[in-house]
Design a protein around this motif. Sequence first.
Motif, PDB file in Angstrom:
ATOM      1  N   HIS A 184      -4.281 -89.407  -6.763  1.00 19.06           N
ATOM      2  CA  HIS A 184      -4.151 -90.818  -6.361  1.00 19.06           C
ATOM      3  C   HIS A 184      -2.868 -91.436  -6.910  1.00 19.06           C
ATOM      4  CE1 HIS A 184      -8.234 -91.354  -4.602  1.00 19.06           C
ATOM      5  NE2 HIS A 184      -8.496 -90.324  -5.388  1.00 19.06           N
ATOM      6  N   GLU A 185      -2.325 -90.892  -7.990  1.00 21.06           N
ATOM      7  CA  GLU A 185      -1.082 -91.407  -8.560  1.00 21.06           C
ATOM      8  C   GLU A 185       0.139 -90.953  -7.763  1.00 21.06           C
ATOM      9  OE1 GLU A 185      -0.744 -90.932 -12.884  1.00 21.06           O
ATOM     10  OE2 GLU A 185      -2.840 -90.258 -12.860  1.00 21.06           O
ATOM     11  N   LEU A 186      -0.056 -90.071  -6.778  1.00 21.38           N
ATOM     12  CA  LEU A 186       1.071 -89.467  -6.064  1.00 21.38           C
ATOM     13  C   LEU A 186       1.141 -89.881  -4.599  1.00 21.38           C
ATOM     14  CD1 LEU A 186       0.569 -85.865  -7.514  1.00 21.38           C
ATOM     15  CD2 LEU A 186       2.163 -87.615  -8.345  1.00 21.38           C
ATOM     16  N   LEU A 187       0.324 -90.848  -4.205  1.00 21.56           N
ATOM     17  CA  LEU A 187       0.245 -91.221  -2.797  1.00 21.56           C
ATOM     18  C   LEU A 187       1.465 -91.995  -2.306  1.00 21.56           C
ATOM     19  CD1 LEU A 187      -3.540 -92.185  -2.569  1.00 21.56           C
ATOM     20  CD2 LEU A 187      -2.435 -90.010  -2.001  1.00 21.56           C
ATOM     21  N   VAL A 204      -4.237 -81.746   4.952  1.00 18.15           N
ATOM     22  CA  VAL A 204      -4.393 -83.111   4.438  1.00 18.15           C
ATOM     23  C   VAL A 204      -5.822 -83.337   3.936  1.00 18.15           C
ATOM     24  CG1 VAL A 204      -4.448 -85.551   5.119  1.00 18.15           C
ATOM     25  CG2 VAL A 204      -2.511 -84.112   5.792  1.00 18.15           C
ATOM     26  N   GLU A 205      -6.794 -82.808   4.664  1.00 12.39           N
ATOM     27  CA  GLU A 205      -8.185 -82.891   4.224  1.00 12.39           C
ATOM     28  C   GLU A 205      -8.361 -82.196   2.884  1.00 12.39           C
ATOM     29  OE1 GLU A 205     -12.295 -83.040   3.724  1.00 12.39           O
ATOM     30  OE2 GLU A 205     -11.064 -84.240   5.100  1.00 12.39           O
ATOM     31  N   ALA A 213      -8.584 -89.704  -1.269  1.00 11.51           N
ATOM     32  CA  ALA A 213      -7.205 -90.198  -1.237  1.00 11.51           C
ATOM     33  C   ALA A 213      -6.706 -90.243   0.200  1.00 11.51           C
ATOM     34  CB  ALA A 213      -6.303 -89.306  -2.077  1.00 11.51           C
ATOM     35  N   ARG A 214      -5.998 -91.285   0.552  1.00 14.16           N
ATOM     36  CA  ARG A 214      -5.433 -91.431   1.890  1.00 14.16           C
ATOM     37  C   ARG A 214      -3.919 -91.550   1.759  1.00 14.16           C
ATOM     38  NH1 ARG A 214      -9.331 -92.741   5.634  1.00 14.16           N
ATOM     39  NH2 ARG A 214      -7.759 -93.516   7.087  1.00 14.16           N
ATOM     40  N   ILE A 215      -3.198 -90.678   2.451  1.00 17.75           N
ATOM     41  CA  ILE A 215      -1.742 -90.678   2.376  1.00 17.75           C
ATOM     42  C   ILE A 215      -1.162 -90.997   3.744  1.00 17.75           C
ATOM     43  CG2 ILE A 215      -1.530 -88.199   2.834  1.00 17.75           C
ATOM     44  CD1 ILE A 215       0.852 -88.237   0.812  1.00 17.75           C
TER      45      ILE A 215
END
Length: 317
Positions: A184-187, A204-205, A213-215
């Motif tokens: 989550h810190e890399l989105l 991505v999944e 997490a959603r990017i």
Amino acid sequence: MKLHQLEALVASAEAGSIRGAARALGLSQAAVTRALRELEASERLPLLIRAPEGITFTEHGKVLLTHARLVLNQLEHAHSDLERLRGRVEGNLMVGVTPWITLTFLAETVRLFRERMPDIRLELVEGLMAVAQPLLREGSMDFAVGQLQPGASTQEFACEPVLTYESSVMVREGHPKARARSIHELLEEDWVLNFAPDGEADLVEYLFTRHGARIDPRRIVRAQSVATLQTMVEQASMCTWSPTILSHVPPYGGRLRPLALCETFEPRQLGIVTRRNTPLSRAALAFVDCLLQVIRRHARSAKKDDLALFRTLKLLI
């Protein structure tokens, strides 16, 4: 449908023109043109689009071209097998190799194979499986050492497991997010990843969605080679996901940092990938045997470098 017609079709595709095909086949331009027209007439379908700058293929032509290449490659294998039965071991062998195998076990494998089969013309294609699969499909590649891409047809390809390897999210040494502990810190970072044309959703999944997490997909750059991927990580400060072993071997050791994230990524499986129901030639089997010998020798070694390698690898055979 006749063999010389399929040869004309494949030669035209490889040369990009009928003139080039005639030169490659040692025939007249008229003979190649006649063979192609006869093929179109027998199939009652348009196969080629002719233009002053060269030829392209219709959808029908592209489908037939894939099968034509497979037929011609199988005939080449048959010829090699017959030569073997006559007491000669000659022919060609094309092997696809995933990059981290190139950096670790490939050189020793090739030396051992060349000692065993010096008359085989060996071609090595270094590339991720997104590159190897089309070559396997058309029959020009005998087998690949790698992992099937997500979504690859198990009816089309078979994979014999050799080992498992750990994978990690990685950044360059000194990256501002080098101490990140969650995906989550890399989105908000840019990512460079490798995937097949139809494999992005599965990746991505695996990396993001299943962890909540959603990017933004626009943050993802698709790389077709490990060299491109490495350049983007080092010079554009992108994040990536790759085998952890790359952080232990030259030229990447000390330049890539695996992140200690709370999210876990299951070990991936590397194997011998082939077209299903297509037996390997004697030369291909010999190459596989040489590779396995080399990997087993390193797995039993007490050397410091080998112990470091097999902290991220697990032998299955």
